[in-house]
Design a protein around this motif. Structure first.
Motif, PDB file in Angstrom:
ATOM      1  N   ASP A 179       0.835  -1.198   0.000  1.00  0.00           N
ATOM      2  CA  ASP A 179       0.000   0.000   0.000  1.00  0.00           C
ATOM      3  C   ASP A 179       0.869   1.248   0.000  1.00  0.00           C
ATOM      4  OD1 ASP A 179      -1.798   2.043   0.374  1.00  0.00           O
ATOM      5  OD2 ASP A 179      -2.567   1.309   2.301  1.00  0.00           O
ATOM      6  N   PRO A 180       0.889   2.019  -1.097  1.00  0.00           N
ATOM      7  CA  PRO A 180       1.757   3.202  -1.138  1.00  0.00           C
ATOM      8  C   PRO A 180       1.368   4.283  -0.139  1.00  0.00           C
ATOM      9  CG  PRO A 180       0.316   3.134  -3.054  1.00  0.00           C
ATOM     10  CD  PRO A 180       0.136   1.835  -2.346  1.00  0.00           C
ATOM     11  N   HIS A 181       0.177   4.177   0.457  1.00  0.00           N
ATOM     12  CA  HIS A 181      -0.247   5.155   1.453  1.00  0.00           C
ATOM     13  C   HIS A 181       0.166   4.757   2.876  1.00  0.00           C
ATOM     14  CE1 HIS A 181      -2.534   7.097  -1.688  1.00  0.00           C
ATOM     15  NE2 HIS A 181      -3.160   5.974  -1.951  1.00  0.00           N
ATOM     16  N   ASP A 182       0.685   3.564   3.051  1.00  0.00           N
ATOM     17  CA  ASP A 182       1.154   3.107   4.351  1.00  0.00           C
ATOM     18  C   ASP A 182       2.442   3.841   4.707  1.00  0.00           C
ATOM     19  OD1 ASP A 182       2.530   1.467   6.398  1.00  0.00           O
ATOM     20  OD2 ASP A 182       0.916   0.020   6.026  1.00  0.00           O
ATOM     21  N   PRO A 183       2.576   4.366   5.922  1.00  0.00           N
ATOM     22  CA  PRO A 183       3.802   5.087   6.287  1.00  0.00           C
ATOM     23  C   PRO A 183       5.057   4.226   6.234  1.00  0.00           C
ATOM     24  CG  PRO A 183       2.379   4.747   8.204  1.00  0.00           C
ATOM     25  CD  PRO A 183       1.570   4.396   7.007  1.00  0.00           C
ATOM     26  N   ASP A 184       4.893   2.905   6.290  1.00  0.00           N
ATOM     27  CA  ASP A 184       6.055   2.019   6.229  1.00  0.00           C
ATOM     28  C   ASP A 184       6.406   1.598   4.805  1.00  0.00           C
ATOM     29  OD1 ASP A 184       6.371   1.998   9.017  1.00  0.00           O
ATOM     30  OD2 ASP A 184       4.907   0.388   9.246  1.00  0.00           O
TER      31      ASP A 184
END
Length: 486
Positions: A179-184
């Motif tokens: 998920d490109p929106h995940d901070p990791d």
């Protein structure tokens, strides 16, 4: 044909089919803007499919799956479905380092029907790859990704090479989320996995080697991982790897098995992918020549084995190490040269050269088929039936603030998907609706879609509406009908 000549042809073919993308205005590599090309599937803004929370999408039947939205240029697609239900495809980067030249990412939130471009894994090709090829021409892009998950880590394998030989590498990047929106979210470069040419594969034949591209990962029944790899040369090899590094075991050359070789001039076999089904391991490969647009002869062939190390036999009992391999997917209709495949679950992802794309004929495009397992073998529906409208939408007259609904139905194989469009200038120009309704298969075998416009206002009086039904072989538009708002 020698491998050197084959790759020269492949380079020329890729340059031709990607030329429109490469001559377009350069895009900032950090953006997720799709390549600036006009195609039948990318001519308008990204299409989103209407799906309410908790709404279940229709289960696919075996056969071809129509895809819409951003579906090109996609070459060598690697398919994976994340735990949240998002479908991802990773594909070969654009030539001449356009948009960075690194692996591209595409995603779908409606079970693989509607696709969006999601950017690239990196802004540029890693420096160490340029250093590896510093004695000559640098790779113009990264190729042929493979994506797999193990123990919470995603392993993305990719290749780099120099056209005209087997001076090639396969390398690895890892991530803890897709998920490109995940901070990791971060693709971490893990460096080299294998390179070619390589020695020590066969004491009886010191010259035996492979081309280190087109990796595909599989685990055997005990969870031991292997990497299938190879393109032309001496064919397909199975390299033992280990977790958590995702890289070859010690002394891997002596433990590597040559599992497929056509033993014919040029040895046109590549893109291995092994998947397990009902106690058998199935080796999917691409035969013959890709990347030549309308002249591509790529096709998908398969054999199966009870051991991951083979022997892989085709439907007629012929060993794939010796010329065997049953062709299961070939050119048909507007689909030319299908290949470069991967498998996830019961879905085969592949690219093909799209003869129905009027803007850029034979542009490389994503194809999906749900595998039909028949008597222990994967089969694919190659029926060609152009979309045909069976029910036209009707003009609507509603009061201001009320809902207007337009419904249409069509037939075709693969089952067509409706993309709704509106025009506010009497049909001079058309725009795709931002949120698209789901196209559903009916019990009568038609494919129906209903567009609902909620709380329409008087400024939409006179709006024209139509549906464009499309599948891999073509498209058809319904009549344009009007909306009257009082």
């Amino acid at each position: 044909m020698t491998k050197s000549r084959s790759w020269a042809a492949r380079a020329a073919g890729l340059a031709a089919v990607f030329s429109f993308a490469l001559t377009a205005a350069a895009l900032p590599p950090t953006t997720a803007t799709a390549p600036a090309v006009a195609t039948a599937s990318t001519a308008a803004a990204p299409v989103k499919t209407q799906k309410e929370p908790g709404q279940k999408l229709q289960t696919d039947l075996p056969g071809g799956k129509t895809v819409v939205g951003r579906t090109s240029p996609i070459h060598d697609p690697a398919l994976i479905v994340d735990g949240d239900g998002t479908w991802y495809v990773y594909s070969t980067g654009l030539l001449n380092r356009e948009n960075g030249g690194t692996i591209q990412i595409w995603s779908s939130s409606d079970q693989g029907t509607t696709w969006e471009y999601s950017g690239t894994i990196w802004d540029q090709i890693p420096t160490w790859i340029d250093e590896h090829f510093s004695d000559g021409e640098l790779p113009g892009n990264l190729w042929a990704p493979e994506i797999t998950e193990h123990n919470g880590t995603y392993y993305l394998y990719y290749s780099a090479s120099r056209f005209g030989g087997n001076n090639s590498i396969t390398a690895l990047a890892t991530n803890t989320t897709l998920d490109p929106h995940d901070p990791d979210y971060e693709w971490v470069d893990q460096g080299l996995v294998v390179s070619s040419p390589v020695s020590g594969l066969d004491p009886a034949n010191p010259g035996k080697t492979f081309n280190a591209i087109d990796a595909g990962i599989v685990e055997d029944a005990d969870g031991t991982p292997y990497m299938a790899i190879g393109s032309f040369w001496y064919g397909i090899f199975l390299v033992p790897i280990e977790w958590p590094t995702g890289k070859p075991v010690a002394d891997w050359q002596s433990k590597t098995v040559n599992i497929a070789d056509r033993f014919m001039p040029g040895n046109p076999i590549e893109a291995p992918y092994i998947t397990e089904h009902d106690g058998y391991y199935y080796l999917f490969v691409s035969f013959d020549s890709c990347c030549r647009g309308a002249d591509s002869t790529y096709k998908v062939a398969v054999g199966r084995a009870t051991s991951v190390k083979g022997p892989y036999l085709d439907k007629d009992g012929r060993d794939m190490f010796g010329g065997g391999g049953s062709v299961v997917l070939d050119s048909h209709g507007a689909i030319t040269g299908p290949g470069g495949q991967s498998v996830f679950g019961d879905y085969l992802a592949f690219h093909y050269y799209d003869g129905s794309n009027q803007a850029i004929p034979y542009f490389p495009t994503l194809g999906l088929q749900k595998i039909n397992w028949v008597d222990g073998w994967p089969t694919f529906d190659q029926t060609v039936e152009l979309p045909a409208v069976q029910q036209q939408p009707k003009a609507q007259a509603v009061g201001a603030g009320k809902k207007a609904a337009f419904s249409a139905a069509a037939t075709g194989t693969p089952g067509p998907v409706a993309v709704w469009e509106t025009s506010s200038d009497g049909g001079a120009s058309w725009q795709q609706v931002d949120i698209q309704p789901v196209t559903r298969r009916t019990d009568e075998g038609t494919y129906r879609s209903t567009l609902e416009l909620a709380a329409v206002s008087t400024d939409r009086d006179g709006l024209l509406v139509r549906a464009v039904f499309q599948n891999a072989h073509g498209k058809v538009s319904t009549d344009a009908v009007g909306l009257s708002v009082k």
